[in-house]
Design a protein around this motif. Structure first.
Motif, PDB file in Angstrom:
ATOM      1  N   ILE A 106       0.839  -1.202   0.000  1.00 35.83           N
ATOM      2  CA  ILE A 106       0.000   0.000   0.000  1.00 35.83           C
ATOM      3  C   ILE A 106       0.872   1.250   0.000  1.00 35.83           C
ATOM      4  O   ILE A 106       0.609   2.211  -0.744  1.00 35.83           O
ATOM      5  N   ASN A 107       1.912   1.260   0.802  1.00 33.87           N
ATOM      6  CA  ASN A 107       2.813   2.417   0.846  1.00 33.87           C
ATOM      7  C   ASN A 107       3.485   2.653  -0.504  1.00 33.87           C
ATOM      8  O   ASN A 107       3.640   3.798  -0.951  1.00 33.87           O
ATOM      9  N   GLN A 108       3.890   1.577  -1.160  1.00 32.79           N
ATOM     10  CA  GLN A 108       4.528   1.725  -2.462  1.00 32.79           C
ATOM     11  C   GLN A 108       3.549   2.242  -3.512  1.00 32.79           C
ATOM     12  O   GLN A 108       3.908   3.069  -4.360  1.00 32.79           O
ATOM     13  N   LEU A 109       2.300   1.786  -3.443  1.00 34.71           N
ATOM     14  CA  LEU A 109       1.290   2.260  -4.391  1.00 34.71           C
ATOM     15  C   LEU A 109       0.991   3.732  -4.175  1.00 34.71           C
ATOM     16  O   LEU A 109       0.832   4.499  -5.134  1.00 34.71           O
ATOM     17  N   TRP A 110       0.932   4.150  -2.916  1.00 33.34           N
ATOM     18  CA  TRP A 110       0.664   5.566  -2.644  1.00 33.34           C
ATOM     19  C   TRP A 110       1.826   6.440  -3.094  1.00 33.34           C
ATOM     20  O   TRP A 110       1.639   7.597  -3.473  1.00 33.34           O
ATOM     21  N   TYR A 111       3.010   5.891  -3.063  1.00 36.98           N
ATOM     22  CA  TYR A 111       4.147   6.634  -3.613  1.00 36.98           C
ATOM     23  C   TYR A 111       3.926   6.896  -5.101  1.00 36.98           C
ATOM     24  O   TYR A 111       4.228   7.993  -5.601  1.00 36.98           O
ATOM     25  N   CYS A 112       3.404   5.899  -5.798  1.00 36.33           N
ATOM     26  CA  CYS A 112       3.095   6.075  -7.224  1.00 36.33           C
ATOM     27  C   CYS A 112       1.966   7.078  -7.424  1.00 36.33           C
ATOM     28  O   CYS A 112       2.042   7.948  -8.301  1.00 36.33           O
ATOM     29  N   PHE A 113       0.905   6.951  -6.618  1.00 35.58           N
ATOM     30  CA  PHE A 113      -0.238   7.847  -6.767  1.00 35.58           C
ATOM     31  C   PHE A 113       0.149   9.308  -6.493  1.00 35.58           C
ATOM     32  O   PHE A 113      -0.318  10.229  -7.175  1.00 35.58           O
ATOM     33  N   GLU A 114       0.998   9.511  -5.509  1.00 36.92           N
ATOM     34  CA  GLU A 114       1.360  10.873  -5.121  1.00 36.92           C
ATOM     35  C   GLU A 114       2.421  11.493  -6.023  1.00 36.92           C
ATOM     36  O   GLU A 114       2.652  12.703  -5.967  1.00 36.92           O
ATOM     37  N   ASN A 115       3.057  10.680  -6.838  1.00 41.21           N
ATOM     38  CA  ASN A 115       4.055  11.203  -7.773  1.00 41.21           C
ATOM     39  C   ASN A 115       3.335  11.796  -8.974  1.00 41.21           C
ATOM     40  O   ASN A 115       2.738  11.088  -9.783  1.00 41.21           O
ATOM     41  N   ILE A 116       3.397  13.100  -9.107  1.00 43.35           N
ATOM     42  CA  ILE A 116       2.644  13.799 -10.149  1.00 43.35           C
ATOM     43  C   ILE A 116       3.100  13.406 -11.543  1.00 43.35           C
ATOM     44  O   ILE A 116       2.366  13.547 -12.522  1.00 43.35           O
ATOM     45  N   GLU A 117       4.316  12.884 -11.666  1.00 40.04           N
ATOM     46  CA  GLU A 117       4.817  12.488 -12.978  1.00 40.04           C
ATOM     47  C   GLU A 117       4.168  11.194 -13.464  1.00 40.04           C
ATOM     48  O   GLU A 117       4.171  10.907 -14.661  1.00 40.04           O
ATOM     49  N   PHE A 118       3.630  10.400 -12.548  1.00 36.19           N
ATOM     50  CA  PHE A 118       3.007   9.129 -12.934  1.00 36.19           C
ATOM     51  C   PHE A 118       1.555   9.315 -13.358  1.00 36.19           C
ATOM     52  O   PHE A 118       1.097   8.699 -14.317  1.00 36.19           O
ATOM     53  N   PHE A 119       0.813  10.148 -12.616  1.00 37.86           N
ATOM     54  CA  PHE A 119      -0.603  10.338 -12.895  1.00 37.86           C
ATOM     55  C   PHE A 119      -0.924  11.827 -12.866  1.00 37.86           C
ATOM     56  O   PHE A 119      -1.042  12.427 -11.800  1.00 37.86           O
ATOM     57  N   ARG A 120      -1.070  12.388 -14.041  1.00 39.46           N
ATOM     58  CA  ARG A 120      -1.400  13.805 -14.134  1.00 39.46           C
ATOM     59  C   ARG A 120      -2.310  14.035 -15.331  1.00 39.46           C
ATOM     60  O   ARG A 120      -2.247  13.324 -16.332  1.00 39.46           O
ATOM     61  N   GLU A 121      -3.203  14.983 -15.193  1.00 41.24           N
ATOM     62  CA  GLU A 121      -4.118  15.426 -16.239  1.00 41.24           C
ATOM     63  C   GLU A 121      -4.865  14.248 -16.871  1.00 41.24           C
ATOM     64  O   GLU A 121      -5.698  13.637 -16.218  1.00 41.24           O
ATOM     65  N   GLY A 122      -4.595  13.895 -18.119  1.00 40.40           N
ATOM     66  CA  GLY A 122      -5.354  12.833 -18.762  1.00 40.40           C
ATOM     67  C   GLY A 122      -5.236  11.501 -18.049  1.00 40.40           C
ATOM     68  O   GLY A 122      -6.228  10.775 -17.868  1.00 40.40           O
ATOM     69  N   GLU A 123      -4.029  11.143 -17.631  1.00 37.00           N
ATOM     70  CA  GLU A 123      -3.819   9.890 -16.904  1.00 37.00           C
ATOM     71  C   GLU A 123      -4.558   9.910 -15.565  1.00 37.00           C
ATOM     72  O   GLU A 123      -5.093   8.896 -15.116  1.00 37.00           O
ATOM     73  N   ALA A 124      -4.573  11.063 -14.918  1.00 36.12           N
ATOM     74  CA  ALA A 124      -5.251  11.179 -13.632  1.00 36.12           C
ATOM     75  C   ALA A 124      -6.762  10.996 -13.795  1.00 36.12           C
ATOM     76  O   ALA A 124      -7.409  10.330 -12.979  1.00 36.12           O
ATOM     77  N   PHE A 125      -7.325  11.591 -14.843  1.00 33.71           N
ATOM     78  CA  PHE A 125      -8.765  11.435 -15.072  1.00 33.71           C
ATOM     79  C   PHE A 125      -9.112   9.984 -15.388  1.00 33.71           C
ATOM     80  O   PHE A 125     -10.126   9.461 -14.904  1.00 33.71           O
ATOM     81  N   LYS A 126      -8.287   9.323 -16.175  1.00 36.61           N
ATOM     82  CA  LYS A 126      -8.529   7.920 -16.510  1.00 36.61           C
ATOM     83  C   LYS A 126      -8.492   7.057 -15.255  1.00 36.61           C
ATOM     84  O   LYS A 126      -9.340   6.178 -15.057  1.00 36.61           O
ATOM     85  N   LEU A 127      -7.493   7.291 -14.398  1.00 35.39           N
ATOM     86  CA  LEU A 127      -7.400   6.518 -13.165  1.00 35.39           C
ATOM     87  C   LEU A 127      -8.554   6.852 -12.229  1.00 35.39           C
ATOM     88  O   LEU A 127      -9.060   5.981 -11.512  1.00 35.39           O
ATOM     89  N   TYR A 128      -8.991   8.116 -12.246  1.00 36.86           N
ATOM     90  CA  TYR A 128     -10.139   8.522 -11.435  1.00 36.86           C
ATOM     91  C   TYR A 128     -11.378   7.726 -11.834  1.00 36.86           C
ATOM     92  O   TYR A 128     -12.137   7.249 -10.982  1.00 36.86           O
ATOM     93  N   LEU A 129     -11.585   7.555 -13.140  1.00 39.23           N
ATOM     94  CA  LEU A 129     -12.729   6.781 -13.624  1.00 39.23           C
ATOM     95  C   LEU A 129     -12.658   5.342 -13.143  1.00 39.23           C
ATOM     96  O   LEU A 129     -13.684   4.729 -12.812  1.00 39.23           O
ATOM     97  N   GLN A 130     -11.462   4.783 -13.079  1.00 43.81           N
ATOM     98  CA  GLN A 130     -11.299   3.410 -12.606  1.00 43.81           C
ATOM     99  C   GLN A 130     -11.544   3.302 -11.100  1.00 43.81           C
ATOM    100  O   GLN A 130     -11.958   2.250 -10.606  1.00 43.81           O
ATOM    101  N   ALA A 131     -11.292   4.389 -10.392  1.00 45.59           N
ATOM    102  CA  ALA A 131     -11.425   4.362  -8.931  1.00 45.59           C
ATOM    103  C   ALA A 131     -12.852   4.642  -8.464  1.00 45.59           C
ATOM    104  O   ALA A 131     -13.231   4.231  -7.360  1.00 45.59           O
ATOM    105  N   THR A 132     -13.654   5.331  -9.280  1.00 46.89           N
ATOM    106  CA  THR A 132     -14.983   5.769  -8.831  1.00 46.89           C
ATOM    107  C   THR A 132     -15.937   4.643  -8.434  1.00 46.89           C
ATOM    108  O   THR A 132     -16.753   4.849  -7.521  1.00 46.89           O
ATOM    109  N   PRO A 133     -15.894   3.457  -9.051  1.00 45.97           N
ATOM    110  CA  PRO A 133     -16.838   2.418  -8.601  1.00 45.97           C
ATOM    111  C   PRO A 133     -16.507   1.839  -7.233  1.00 45.97           C
ATOM    112  O   PRO A 133     -17.300   1.055  -6.702  1.00 45.97           O
ATOM    113  N   HIS A 134     -15.391   2.206  -6.661  1.00 47.98           N
ATOM    114  CA  HIS A 134     -14.927   1.587  -5.418  1.00 47.98           C
ATOM    115  C   HIS A 134     -14.840   2.632  -4.292  1.00 47.98           C
ATOM    116  O   HIS A 134     -14.752   3.842  -4.558  1.00 47.98           O
TER     117      HIS A 134
END
Length: 413
Positions: A172-200
């Motif tokens: 979990i800590n390693q995943l949050w490191y990825c989530f909090e790194n703005i270079e991994f998920f930003r703008e378009g990628e962030a919206f796409k991941l947001y859509l995947q997270a919304t059902p949960h």
């Protein structure tokens, strides 16, 4: 006692009598007699067994410490264990997740998770819960046994849910490191991941990702996925201060676009979504246009809602008076003259309404023109949002430069 020379040779005659040659042996008679008697006795009858004795009983004491070191090659041991684990050799438990069987090592599961520690000794574990999918468990176990596991972006939410259900703090800590790194998920990628997270149930993660959408906000509004969001999710998206828009009118029309998709069933959410619109950031002329009679029935119905009507009037009062009411004026508090948080204001050179209000090329932004603009965004391609520029005088189009000197605030432009 006298001695005698025994001249007979010791030998055994036919009767079994021993003869002794005394030429070379000089013995006294008594000793010689005793020897002969001992030899003639049946020794088997007189043989006595010696009682065994241990080393300790005999007094032998040894130093138990040995002055040498026996060293195991730990690297080789770890490599051998890793090979056994990674290749699934001698697995001892089957884990069934929604009908899919995985051959695993129970010790690995127990070391890496808190969930599997409840199973002391078993060769079969069945898990059928919504939080744990086949792909989620498969990636989680891969993380346990491989030192360089790289999750697929499209499945990372399933891995996150699996890590939470199985109680895997390190993952979990390693995943949050990825989530909090703005270079991994930003703008378009962030919206796409947001859509995947919304059902949960991932509210914290969703809130984080919405702060990353930024310049991708309007392209997101143009998608079918945006229209399929729940009202609360649209509200969360519209209340984010870092969404990039040219004006608050675009936020208003983005909310109206979602409502219009299924107007009869969604108009019940009008008040909720209009709370996300910051009418006091709109120019006075636009708010006045909303107060006029609307040709579009749905828009007229929305603006006639008492709560919305009151909100629009409050925004108009703020916009008109903000330049004239001092912060220490007794009218400041009754008029709720507080500084409203701004958005991330941008300029899009392709859109006519992105010209300044007083520019000759300016176009009024109504729902029809807003949809045309979204079509322009779609036509421009998935990376058009990267061309948006910050809203500042140096980025204004040449035709807008002339009006900049007479504008004090964004609301004036």
């Amino acid at each position: 006692m006298g001695e005698t020379n025994v001249e007979e040779t010791i030998k055994q005659d036919e009767e079994g009598t021993l003869a002794i040659d005394t030429k070379t042996v000089k013995l006294d008679v008594r000793t010689l007699k005793k020897i002969i008697e001992c030899c003639q006795e049946n020794q088997a009858d007189t043989l006595e067994h010696v009682t065994p004795c241990s080393l300790i009983d005999m007094g032998f004491l040894f130093d138990e410490s040995i002055k040498c070191n026996l060293i195991c090659n730990q690297d080789s041991l770890r490599a051998a264990i890793a090979k056994v684990v990674e290749n699934g050799i001698h697995t001892d438990v089957k884990v069934i997740v929604h009908g899919h069987t995985f051959d695993c090592h129970l010790a690995v599961l127990q070391v890496s998770t808190e969930y599997f520690k409840q199973f002391s000794s078993t060769n079969l574990i069945v898990v059928n819960v919504v939080q744990l999918t086949k792909a989620g468990f498969e990636m989680a176990y891969e993380w346990m046994i491989k030192p360089d596991m790289i999750p697929h972006r499209s499945k990372i939410i399933e891995l996150y849910l699996a890590a939470r259900f199985l109680n895997m703090p390190h993952l979990i800590n390693q995943l949050w490191y990825c989530f909090e790194n703005i270079e991994f998920f930003r703008e378009g990628e962030a919206f796409k991941l947001y859509l995947q997270a919304t059902p949960h149930p991932t509210a914290t993660l969703q809130s984080l990702l919405l702060t990353r959408v930024n310049r991708f906000f309007l392209p997101a509004v143009a998608t079918v996925e945006y229209l399929q969001l729940k009202a609360e999710q649209v509200y969360d998206m519209l209340t984010t201060s870092v969404i990039a828009v040219n004006s608050e009118m675009e936020v208003f029309l983005s909310a109206f676009r979602w409502l219009m998709y299924e107007w009869e069933t969604r108009k019940a959410h009008t008040e909720l979504l209009m709370k996300a619109v910051r009418f006091n950031l709109m120019p006075a002329w636009y708010i006045l246009s909303l107060k006029t009679k609307q040709a579009q029935p749905e828009l007229a119905e929305l603006l006639s809602n008492p709560t919305v009507h009151s909100t629009v009037n409050g925004g108009l009062s703020y916009t008109v008076t903000q330049h004239f009411i001092h912060s220490e004026s007794p009218l400041h508090k009754p008029l709720q003259m507080h500084n409203t948080q701004q958005r991330e204001w941008v300029i899009d050179e392709l859109a006519g309404h992105h010209h300044l209000y007083k520019c000759p090329k300016w176009q009024y932004l109504d729902y029809e023109h807003f949809n045309i603009y979204l079509e322009q965004i779609i036509t421009a391609g998935p990376h058009h949002y990267l061309t948006l520029k910050p809203f500042k005088p140096s980025n204004f189009l040449p035709c807008c430069q002339a009006v900049v000197q007479n504008c004090k605030t964004i609301a004036d432009m």
